[in-house]
Design an enzyme around this catalytic site. Structure first.
Site, mmCIF file in Angstrom:
data_model
loop_
_atom_site.group_PDB
_atom_site.id
_atom_site.type_symbol
_atom_site.label_atom_id
_atom_site.label_comp_id
_atom_site.label_asym_id
_atom_site.label_seq_id
_atom_site.Cartn_x
_atom_site.Cartn_y
_atom_site.Cartn_z
ATOM 1 N N TYR A 126 5.905 -9.833 6.905
ATOM 2 C CA TYR A 126 5.842 -8.392 7.145
ATOM 3 C C TYR A 126 6.268 -8.096 8.582
ATOM 4 C CZ TYR A 126 3.252 -7.356 2.843
ATOM 5 O OH TYR A 126 2.882 -7.197 1.531
ATOM 6 N N ASP A 177 0.823 -1.202 0.000
ATOM 7 C CA ASP A 177 0.000 0.000 0.000
ATOM 8 C C ASP A 177 0.863 1.259 0.000
ATOM 9 O OD1 ASP A 177 -2.279 -1.600 0.199
ATOM 10 O OD2 ASP A 177 -2.293 -1.507 2.392
#
Length: 266
Positions: free
Chosen positions: A110, A56
């Site tokens: 992540y 994102d």
């Protein structure tokens, strides 16, 4: 030309995400621009192109992976030389002709850096909330996706100085899933409302003011992407260039943080 894969590190804050978009700057847009300037391709996109993930806007990466048909002379160092400083290519691998950087990834990891300097007393509560989100669940209330929302997450929380470090690993992720998981853990840690997790993981939709918004994207990093049978070679010149670039950025941010701390003493 042979199919080749490249590891890409980038500071995502200056960009509107990884995926190409019209009229805004994105990481993939910068990669394509560099490849065109190097005469690697001249079409809409490089032949065989795919990427491991679509981070994102504001999200950074240490090991984003892109693959496409590329000439042997395109080293990571040569690739980086045509890119802006926030984007650094640092390793490469020869891949089979059918290799697909998205579909062939077996795991993605992540890391989220949660700044919480004065909250050590609630570290156990945060870890407990995260533990309840670990495993296989239907995360339909933690993503805008409407299909394929059942995922298996392996998540841990560690303390590193002023930060809580949340590490989440899975074969693949729904949109915004990591950021919404972090947001839910932050909420439960602050309020102590552990029943909220059961509600969010339940079958009923949770939306509007009761929904879970995504956490700030800037502390999130795509840390690793794993592939079976693919061996990456670090280009030491490119890696050193990347280290130098990001160390300089870190020094700049430390200086800015110190100034902000001084101003906060009003």
């Amino acid at each position: 030309m042979p199919r080749r894969a490249f590891r890409v590190a980038y500071d995502g804050r200056p960009y509107h995400g990884f995926q190409r978009q019209p009229d805004v700057s994105t990481v993939a847009g910068e990669l394509f621009g560099a490849l065109r300037r190097l005469d690697v391709f001249d079409g809409a996109k490089p032949p065989g192109y795919a990427a491991a993930g679509r981070t994102d806007a504001g999200v950074s990466a240490r090991a984003q992976t892109v693959a496409f048909d590329a000439p042997a002379w395109l080293t990571p160092d040569a690739f980086t030389g045509a890119l802006p400083d926030p984007i650094q290519v640092w390793a490469h691998a020869d891949a089979p002709p059918e290799f697909h950087a998205t579909h062939d990834a077996v795991a993605r990891t992540y890391v989220y850096y949660w700044y919480a300097p004065d909250s050590r007393a609630t570290d156990d509560r945060a870890a407990g909330a995260l533990d309840r989100l670990t495993g296989t669940h239907d995360f339909h209330n933690l993503t805008p996706n409407t299909t394929n929302t059942v995922r298996e997450l392996d998540a841990t929380l560690d303390r590193d100085g002023a930060f809580r470090v949340i590490t989440v690993r899975a074969g693949g992720f729904c949109r915004e899933l990591v950021r919404r998981v972090v947001s839910l853990v932050q909420l439960v840690t602050e309020t102590g409302d552990t029943d909220r997790i059961d509600t969010v993981l339940g079958d009923e939709p949770v939306a509007g003011p009761d929904g879970v918004p995504p956490a700030d994207p800037h502390p999130l990093v795509l840390h690793a992407v794993a592939y079976d049978g693919l061996s990456f070679t670090v280009d030491e010149d490119a890696a050193e260039r990347a280290r130098t670039t990001f160390r300089a950025a870190r020094a700049d941010h430390h200086e800015r943080a110190r100034v902000a701390g001084h101003l906060a003493s009003i």
